[in-house]
Design a protein around this motif. Structure first.
Motif, PDB file in Angstrom:
ATOM      1  N   ARG A  80     -16.259  -2.838   0.184  1.00  0.00           N
ATOM      2  CA  ARG A  80     -16.268  -4.116  -0.551  1.00  0.00           C
ATOM      3  C   ARG A  80     -17.091  -3.982  -1.812  1.00  0.00           C
ATOM      4  NH1 ARG A  80     -13.344  -7.933   2.083  1.00  0.00           N
ATOM      5  NH2 ARG A  80     -13.597  -9.327   0.316  1.00  0.00           N
ATOM      6  N   THR A 125     -11.842  -5.831  -1.607  1.00  0.00           N
ATOM      7  CA  THR A 125     -11.905  -4.507  -0.987  1.00  0.00           C
ATOM      8  C   THR A 125     -11.354  -3.503  -1.987  1.00  0.00           C
ATOM      9  OG1 THR A 125      -9.678  -4.587  -0.048  1.00  0.00           O
ATOM     10  CG2 THR A 125     -11.477  -5.417   1.325  1.00  0.00           C
ATOM     11  N   TYR A 168       0.840  -1.207   0.000  1.00  0.00           N
ATOM     12  CA  TYR A 168       0.000   0.000   0.000  1.00  0.00           C
ATOM     13  C   TYR A 168       0.875   1.256   0.000  1.00  0.00           C
ATOM     14  CZ  TYR A 168      -4.391  -2.523   1.015  1.00  0.00           C
ATOM     15  OH  TYR A 168      -5.507  -3.334   0.952  1.00  0.00           O
ATOM     16  N   ARG A 217      -9.584   0.201  -1.767  1.00  0.00           N
ATOM     17  CA  ARG A 217      -8.997   1.152  -0.820  1.00  0.00           C
ATOM     18  C   ARG A 217      -8.764   2.463  -1.541  1.00  0.00           C
ATOM     19  NH1 ARG A 217      -3.600   2.824  -0.058  1.00  0.00           N
ATOM     20  NH2 ARG A 217      -2.908   3.215   2.082  1.00  0.00           N
ATOM     21  N   TRP A 238      -6.453   3.966  -6.391  1.00  0.00           N
ATOM     22  CA  TRP A 238      -7.220   2.882  -5.781  1.00  0.00           C
ATOM     23  C   TRP A 238      -6.443   1.564  -5.783  1.00  0.00           C
ATOM     24  CZ3 TRP A 238      -9.531   5.931  -9.731  1.00  0.00           C
ATOM     25  CH2 TRP A 238     -10.361   6.957  -9.230  1.00  0.00           C
ATOM     26  N   GLN A 254     -12.107   1.888   3.089  1.00  0.00           N
ATOM     27  CA  GLN A 254     -12.137   0.602   2.402  1.00  0.00           C
ATOM     28  C   GLN A 254     -13.571   0.124   2.272  1.00  0.00           C
ATOM     29  OE1 GLN A 254      -9.332  -2.354   2.964  1.00  0.00           O
ATOM     30  NE2 GLN A 254      -7.651  -1.036   3.657  1.00  0.00           N
TER      31      GLN A 254
END
Lengths: 443, 443
Positions: free
Chosen positions: A420, A409, A384, A411, A394, A418
């Protein structure tokens, strides 16, 4: 600025050129993400130009006939005044002495040091010269163009006929220019080799002022639409004595760089200077002749910018550091259209075969439409952080739950929220997200 | 070739540079359609490179440290042998004397004319040189790069770390290079300033031969997929004595230009020549070190092409003349992906307000997704011929019937077939048409 330079090098946006040979004063090479970011900026510029009916494209050569630079005034006038110090053998810009340091007494400017012995100022032309053809005589001297604009002016008649346009209309060009700067520096801010995006907009003489104002507004909006904050942009009109020899009005769109407010883009009213000069010098009449026989030399409004200055402004405006939980993170809050990578696809546990293959599949699906990355190189937090540092808006993560319910997910780089999302919905979700207007969350 | 040059100039693809000043030997400027066509070729190249996981992008500077060219062998060896004639003061390439003409007796080569008095051959370096910085001493001489490849080699270590790749992997680059050719000519075929697309593919030494063959096949397929006819393409392996100093195997992908079979793209097995040379010269080890400590200098496979040669090949392969009814037409049968304009929208009778406004609407709709043109400039036949000459694959014409039933005609550039289509279906129809495989209808 140091942090920008360091991030830029660490992530391969841009780094000093010829580094294994000790570098070559102020030239830079662009790495993978730098190439992608630059290309996004160039694409956005071409889109803004060519979505109009009144602008056509041109790509003229870097090596032009030497008389082009005689006519344009560059051969005689495109120079900086330099002084030498006979004591220390250094050379300084005569008009920037106050900002320079005497090498023997750094607290004082040259000329005020203990043994300073400055020569009178001499003009030093900023064009690089070379020799074309096998014979090295004066007739075969050529110059690397210091601006792309002249390539447009000398093709004015050509393009007018081919494009079947009449003023107001514009000719746009992107390409390298070269200036032998005496004091280059500040990362990509002043370099000897740079890439310009210039558009020459030809208008009836009595409409010049109107179109000059129009293009200042247009270009300013372009930067705002690409995500630069309005608080870091301003327009500054040049004083009369500041203006170039050809200009009857110039405004800088300035950006608040770490070194202060500086020119990002210039919008100049060049009047009929260039077309008149080339008409005189070449004997080819560069004028507009209307169907009813009216004829005039159009005036020219020129928005001109180097990609390097946009590149630095984009990185500066996007750069952010924040503490999240107990960790610090560095994040580039780039407009999604400008971000080199639009999305990352990450298997939470790379060794897990199910996650790994699902992530691969999603990646293969998305890459058909957008520049995306697949990363299975270790701990999820590190992955990340890497994506944050290159400004990826993203990340889609495949985890245990994916294998049960076919969701991933998503992010968000800026908010860190976050959500789904069904895997099947990801491509359409990403398309929509990329079309949403975006504003910097930085204050 | 003359017809290609003439079409190219007439429609503004490319024309001689600095023309109002009498030109500058063999440099060209690209007009609107030339810029669009070139950009389509570059985009297709980048797509082919970056759709792979094993290739990253780079953009290195044109001006590099002079020691780069010492190490690469260009300073010592990148030259042509020249002879002067003391009688006529002309200069000729010593290795091309048989193809040259004595100015006094054009039926004979230099050296066999009546007063010919040739000097011994001297080497003439093909790199353009210039001076960087304010002082003109030897230390500040720099060269305009004669190939983009060296910018990749000197960044090998950098990119290896940043991209976290291991061989086999590649670094791709597009950019200008310069060669001071003694005998440029044949339109864009041999020019002094050109744009290269080069990819250096680094492989374990024992896989070099395999990847060399692989890249010859890959690149050949790329041309076929972009619409060049297989009958105009062939692969020719260089004889040992033809090969460059660095090469342990080179194949040309040749195209059947009007001047005969000539190199379109070269695929070279450069071995470890360049990385070894730069390691020796810079003291920086340019090698791959694996996680288990294995280390080696990768070998390099290089597909390299100039956009100019593709540009000429595309125009030559697409150019066609045919008699339709009683009229002759010239048509560029370009692959739709390469065609500068994808579709034209034409009101049959421009003065008719209904047709004109419907055509405008359709144009505004299509231009959001593709490069399209709206043309209301006169007789419909002339407008079709103009679109044929720039290679526009389809034209949508708004006519009387459109105002009744909301359909338009779609005209196919190659077959000249005309169908009717609901206006509402045009955007989807065009998307689909652009994705269909295409083969040249030329025999």
């Amino acid at each position: 600025m140091d942090r920008i330079v360091s991030l830029s090098k660490r992530r391969g946006f841009a780094f000093p050129s010829s580094e294994i040979y000790g570098g070559l004063g102020s030239t830079y090479d662009y790495g993978h993400y730098g190439v992608l970011l630059k290309q996004n900026v160039i694409d956005a510029w071409w889109d803004a130009m060519l979505e109009r009916d009144d602008i056509v494209a041109l790509d003229s050569a870097i090596l032009q006939h030497p008389r082009v630079w005689e006519a344009s005034g560059h051969l005689a006038g495109f120079s900086d005044p330099l002084v030498d110090c006979r004591a220390c053998q250094r050379r300084f810009r005569a008009d920037h002495l106050e900002q320079a340091q005497c090498p023997h007494k750094p607290s004082r400017p040259p000329g005020q040091g203990p043994d300073c012995d400055l020569t009178a100022a001499r003009d030093f032309n900023l064009m690089f010269s070379t020799t074309v053809g096998p014979v090295q005589d004066a007739g075969s001297t050529a110059y690397l163009r210091p601006e792309t604009a002249q390539g447009i002016f000398i093709n004015f008649k050509n393009v007018l006929q081919l494009a079947r346009r009449k003023p107001p209309f514009g000719i746009a060009q992107v390409g390298k220019s070269f200036r032998n700067e005496i004091t280059p520096g500040n990362f990509l801010f002043r370099v000897r080799e740079f890439e310009q995006m210039e558009m020459e907009y030809f208008v009836p003489p009595d409409e010049a002022e109107k179109w000059y104002r129009y293009w200042i507004d247009e270009r300013l909006s372009w930067y705002v639409n690409l995500g630069l904050r309005e608080s870091t942009l301003r327009v500054r009109e040049h004083e009369e004595e500041e203006r170039s020899h050809y200009s009857s009005g110039t405004s800088d769109i300035e950006y608040l760089y770490p070194i202060g407010w500086q020119e990002l883009e210039g919008v100049a009213n060049r009047g009929d200077f260039d077309l008149t000069q080339h008409t005189r010098s070449s004997g080819t009449k560069l004028e507009f002749v209307g169907q009813e026989g009216e004829r005039y030399t159009p005036h020219v409004i020129e928005p001109a910018v180097s990609i390097e200055r946009i590149f630095v402004a984009m990185l500066c405006d996007a750069y952010d550091e924040e503490v999240v939980g107990e960790r610090e993170r560095t994040v580039l809050r780039l407009h999604p259209l400008i971000a080199p990578v639009k999305a990352a696809v990450l298997p939470l546990i790379p060794r897990d075969e199910g996650m790994s293959s699902r992530a691969r599949e999603l990646y293969e699906l998305l890459r058909k439409r957008h520049t995306v990355e697949h990363d299975d190189s270790g701990q999820i937090g590190r992955r990340y952080r890497r994506q944050d540092e290159i400004g990826t808006p993203w990340a889609f993560t495949v985890d245990e739950q994916t294998l049960e319910d076919e969701t991933v997910t998503v992010r968000d780089r800026d908010s860190l929220a976050q959500d789904r999302l069904a895997i099947a919905d990801v491509p359409a979700w990403l398309d929509t997200a990329l079309e949403r207007p975006w504003r910097s969350p930085k204050a």
